[in-house]
Design a protein around this motif. Structure first.
Motif, PDB file in Angstrom:
ATOM      1  N   ILE A   1       0.838  -1.204   0.000  1.00 27.37           N
ATOM      2  CA  ILE A   1       0.000   0.000   0.000  1.00 27.37           C
ATOM      3  C   ILE A   1       0.873   1.255   0.000  1.00 27.37           C
ATOM      4  O   ILE A   1       0.631   2.201  -0.764  1.00 27.37           O
ATOM      5  CB  ILE A   1      -0.958  -0.003   1.212  1.00 27.37           C
ATOM      6  N   LEU A   2       1.895   1.261   0.828  1.00 28.43           N
ATOM      7  CA  LEU A   2       2.775   2.436   0.905  1.00 28.43           C
ATOM      8  C   LEU A   2       3.569   2.634  -0.382  1.00 28.43           C
ATOM      9  O   LEU A   2       3.785   3.774  -0.808  1.00 28.43           O
ATOM     10  CB  LEU A   2       3.704   2.320   2.112  1.00 28.43           C
ATOM     11  N   THR A   3       3.975   1.562  -1.014  1.00 28.39           N
ATOM     12  CA  THR A   3       4.664   1.671  -2.310  1.00 28.39           C
ATOM     13  C   THR A   3       3.731   2.296  -3.346  1.00 28.39           C
ATOM     14  O   THR A   3       4.144   3.156  -4.134  1.00 28.39           O
ATOM     15  CB  THR A   3       5.153   0.278  -2.774  1.00 28.39           C
ATOM     16  N   LYS A   4       2.478   1.886  -3.330  1.00 26.35           N
ATOM     17  CA  LYS A   4       1.475   2.462  -4.243  1.00 26.35           C
ATOM     18  C   LYS A   4       1.281   3.954  -3.956  1.00 26.35           C
ATOM     19  O   LYS A   4       1.194   4.766  -4.877  1.00 26.35           O
ATOM     20  CB  LYS A   4       0.156   1.702  -4.087  1.00 26.35           C
ATOM     21  N   ILE A   5       1.227   4.321  -2.687  1.00 27.12           N
ATOM     22  CA  ILE A   5       1.064   5.731  -2.309  1.00 27.12           C
ATOM     23  C   ILE A   5       2.264   6.553  -2.782  1.00 27.12           C
ATOM     24  O   ILE A   5       2.099   7.673  -3.295  1.00 27.12           O
ATOM     25  CB  ILE A   5       0.838   5.869  -0.786  1.00 27.12           C
ATOM     26  N   ALA A   6       3.470   6.028  -2.637  1.00 26.11           N
ATOM     27  CA  ALA A   6       4.672   6.744  -3.097  1.00 26.11           C
ATOM     28  C   ALA A   6       4.605   6.986  -4.606  1.00 26.11           C
ATOM     29  O   ALA A   6       4.947   8.076  -5.087  1.00 26.11           O
ATOM     30  CB  ALA A   6       5.932   5.954  -2.737  1.00 26.11           C
ATOM     31  N   THR A   7       4.122   5.991  -5.344  1.00 28.76           N
ATOM     32  CA  THR A   7       3.959   6.153  -6.799  1.00 28.76           C
ATOM     33  C   THR A   7       2.925   7.237  -7.110  1.00 28.76           C
ATOM     34  O   THR A   7       3.104   8.039  -8.029  1.00 28.76           O
ATOM     35  CB  THR A   7       3.550   4.804  -7.430  1.00 28.76           C
ATOM     36  N   GLN A   8       1.850   7.271  -6.332  1.00 28.73           N
ATOM     37  CA  GLN A   8       0.818   8.297  -6.532  1.00 28.73           C
ATOM     38  C   GLN A   8       1.371   9.695  -6.250  1.00 28.73           C
ATOM     39  O   GLN A   8       1.066  10.641  -6.979  1.00 28.73           O
ATOM     40  CB  GLN A   8      -0.386   8.016  -5.628  1.00 28.73           C
ATOM     41  N   PHE A   9       2.180   9.833  -5.197  1.00 29.83           N
ATOM     42  CA  PHE A   9       2.796  11.136  -4.917  1.00 29.83           C
ATOM     43  C   PHE A   9       3.720  11.557  -6.060  1.00 29.83           C
ATOM     44  O   PHE A   9       3.745  12.729  -6.440  1.00 29.83           O
ATOM     45  CB  PHE A   9       3.596  11.103  -3.601  1.00 29.83           C
ATOM     46  N   THR A  10       4.452  10.606  -6.617  1.00 30.61           N
ATOM     47  CA  THR A  10       5.356  10.913  -7.735  1.00 30.61           C
ATOM     48  C   THR A  10       4.550  11.357  -8.957  1.00 30.61           C
ATOM     49  O   THR A  10       4.914  12.339  -9.624  1.00 30.61           O
ATOM     50  CB  THR A  10       6.220   9.685  -8.073  1.00 30.61           C
ATOM     51  N   THR A  11       3.463  10.668  -9.235  1.00 35.07           N
ATOM     52  CA  THR A  11       2.594  11.045 -10.358  1.00 35.07           C
ATOM     53  C   THR A  11       2.003  12.433 -10.139  1.00 35.07           C
ATOM     54  O   THR A  11       1.963  13.263 -11.062  1.00 35.07           O
ATOM     55  CB  THR A  11       1.468  10.002 -10.530  1.00 35.07           C
ATOM     56  N   MET A  12       1.571  12.694  -8.927  1.00 31.65           N
ATOM     57  CA  MET A  12       0.993  14.000  -8.595  1.00 31.65           C
ATOM     58  C   MET A  12       2.049  15.090  -8.718  1.00 31.65           C
ATOM     59  O   MET A  12       1.778  16.175  -9.261  1.00 31.65           O
ATOM     60  CB  MET A  12       0.412  13.965  -7.181  1.00 31.65           C
ATOM     61  N   GLN A  13       3.248  14.815  -8.250  1.00 29.38           N
ATOM     62  CA  GLN A  13       4.343  15.782  -8.351  1.00 29.38           C
ATOM     63  C   GLN A  13       4.641  16.111  -9.818  1.00 29.38           C
ATOM     64  O   GLN A  13       4.797  17.282 -10.174  1.00 29.38           O
ATOM     65  CB  GLN A  13       5.597  15.213  -7.679  1.00 29.38           C
ATOM     66  N   GLN A  14       4.697  15.102 -10.666  1.00 29.48           N
ATOM     67  CA  GLN A  14       4.974  15.320 -12.084  1.00 29.48           C
ATOM     68  C   GLN A  14       3.863  16.132 -12.744  1.00 29.48           C
ATOM     69  O   GLN A  14       4.130  17.038 -13.555  1.00 29.48           O
ATOM     70  CB  GLN A  14       5.154  13.975 -12.801  1.00 29.48           C
TER      71      GLN A  14
ATOM     72  N   LEU B   1     -10.419  19.403  -9.557  1.00 27.85           N
ATOM     73  CA  LEU B   1     -10.956  18.060  -9.767  1.00 27.85           C
ATOM     74  C   LEU B   1      -9.846  17.002  -9.668  1.00 27.85           C
ATOM     75  O   LEU B   1     -10.030  15.944  -9.056  1.00 27.85           O
ATOM     76  CB  LEU B   1     -11.656  17.972 -11.129  1.00 27.85           C
ATOM     77  N   GLU B   2      -8.681  17.288 -10.243  1.00 31.12           N
ATOM     78  CA  GLU B   2      -7.546  16.367 -10.132  1.00 31.12           C
ATOM     79  C   GLU B   2      -7.097  16.234  -8.678  1.00 31.12           C
ATOM     80  O   GLU B   2      -6.760  15.130  -8.211  1.00 31.12           O
ATOM     81  CB  GLU B   2      -6.377  16.850 -10.998  1.00 31.12           C
ATOM     82  N   ALA B   3      -7.084  17.358  -7.960  1.00 36.18           N
ATOM     83  CA  ALA B   3      -6.696  17.326  -6.547  1.00 36.18           C
ATOM     84  C   ALA B   3      -7.646  16.431  -5.752  1.00 36.18           C
ATOM     85  O   ALA B   3      -7.207  15.643  -4.905  1.00 36.18           O
ATOM     86  CB  ALA B   3      -6.679  18.745  -5.970  1.00 36.18           C
ATOM     87  N   GLN B   4      -8.943  16.534  -6.038  1.00 33.33           N
ATOM     88  CA  GLN B   4      -9.920  15.676  -5.359  1.00 33.33           C
ATOM     89  C   GLN B   4      -9.684  14.201  -5.687  1.00 33.33           C
ATOM     90  O   GLN B   4      -9.794  13.336  -4.813  1.00 33.33           O
ATOM     91  CB  GLN B   4     -11.341  16.065  -5.756  1.00 33.33           C
ATOM     92  N   ALA B   5      -9.354  13.918  -6.946  1.00 27.60           N
ATOM     93  CA  ALA B   5      -9.107  12.538  -7.353  1.00 27.60           C
ATOM     94  C   ALA B   5      -7.861  11.979  -6.658  1.00 27.60           C
ATOM     95  O   ALA B   5      -7.882  10.847  -6.152  1.00 27.60           O
ATOM     96  CB  ALA B   5      -8.956  12.444  -8.869  1.00 27.60           C
TER      97      ALA B   5
END
Length: 186
Positions: free
Chosen positions: A128-141, A151-155
């Protein structure tokens, strides 16, 4: 007259056999009641506290971007992304490195033939934490390249909430039965 005595003796023998079986099962049940097999990893307060802290820090970031942000303001959040990604990866490493139970009590090992099938149920927190780290990286990019709409922020926040709740639930479940330090009175 011999027939009723034989029936009586047979009935007593059956009753005595049932009583012996009952007592044997009662003793076995008592012995097994005091024996436990650990099927989940041990509670680790550093992981549980880290997941709770990660949740709080991430919610601060989501509050910053909730109304939408532009790429020009990304440098204001860059350190936050770096900190969250690093913290999440570090927690994932701790969770994955936490030892899983691998053995049954010795007297049960030969009785439980399918113990290895139970081993396939790994603790979910690391994944789960590995998935969250990937999501933070995607959000950062996304934030760096073009900004993030509300809307993206809510998603992003919605997916994070689902994942972090799973990790928090699992870690809190491991804490059951573990004495917790008293909270200071204010």
């Amino acid at each position: 007259m011999i027939v009723p005595v034989q029936r009586l003796a047979s009935a007593w023998a059956q009753s005595l056999a049932r009583l012996r079986l009952f007592l044997a099962l009662l003793c076995l049940g008592g012995a097994l009641a005091g024996c436990t097999a650990q099927l989940a990893p041990a509670y680790d307060p550093s992981i549980a506290n880290g997941v709770a802290s990660l949740n709080q820090q991430a919610m601060l970031l989501y509050a910053q971007v909730a109304g939408g942000v532009t790429a020009t303001t990304f440098p204001q959040r860059q350190a936050t992304y770096t900190q969250l990604i690093g913290q999440t990866n570090a927690l994932a490493n701790l969770a994955v490195a936490r030892p899983d139970p691998t053995t049954l009590p010795k007297f049960l090992e030969s009785k439980v033939k399918d113990w290895t099938k139970l081993q396939t149920l790994a603790a979910p927190t690391g994944d789960i934490l590995t998935k969250i780290a990937t999501q933070f990286t995607t959000m950062q990019q996304a934030d760096q390249s073009g900004g993030i709409s509300s809307l993206e922020a809510q998603a992003f926040q919605g997916q994070f909430s689902i994942d972090i709740q799973q990790a928090l639930t699992y870690e809190n479940a491991l804490a059951r039965g573990v004495p917790q330090p008293a909270q200071p009175q204010s």
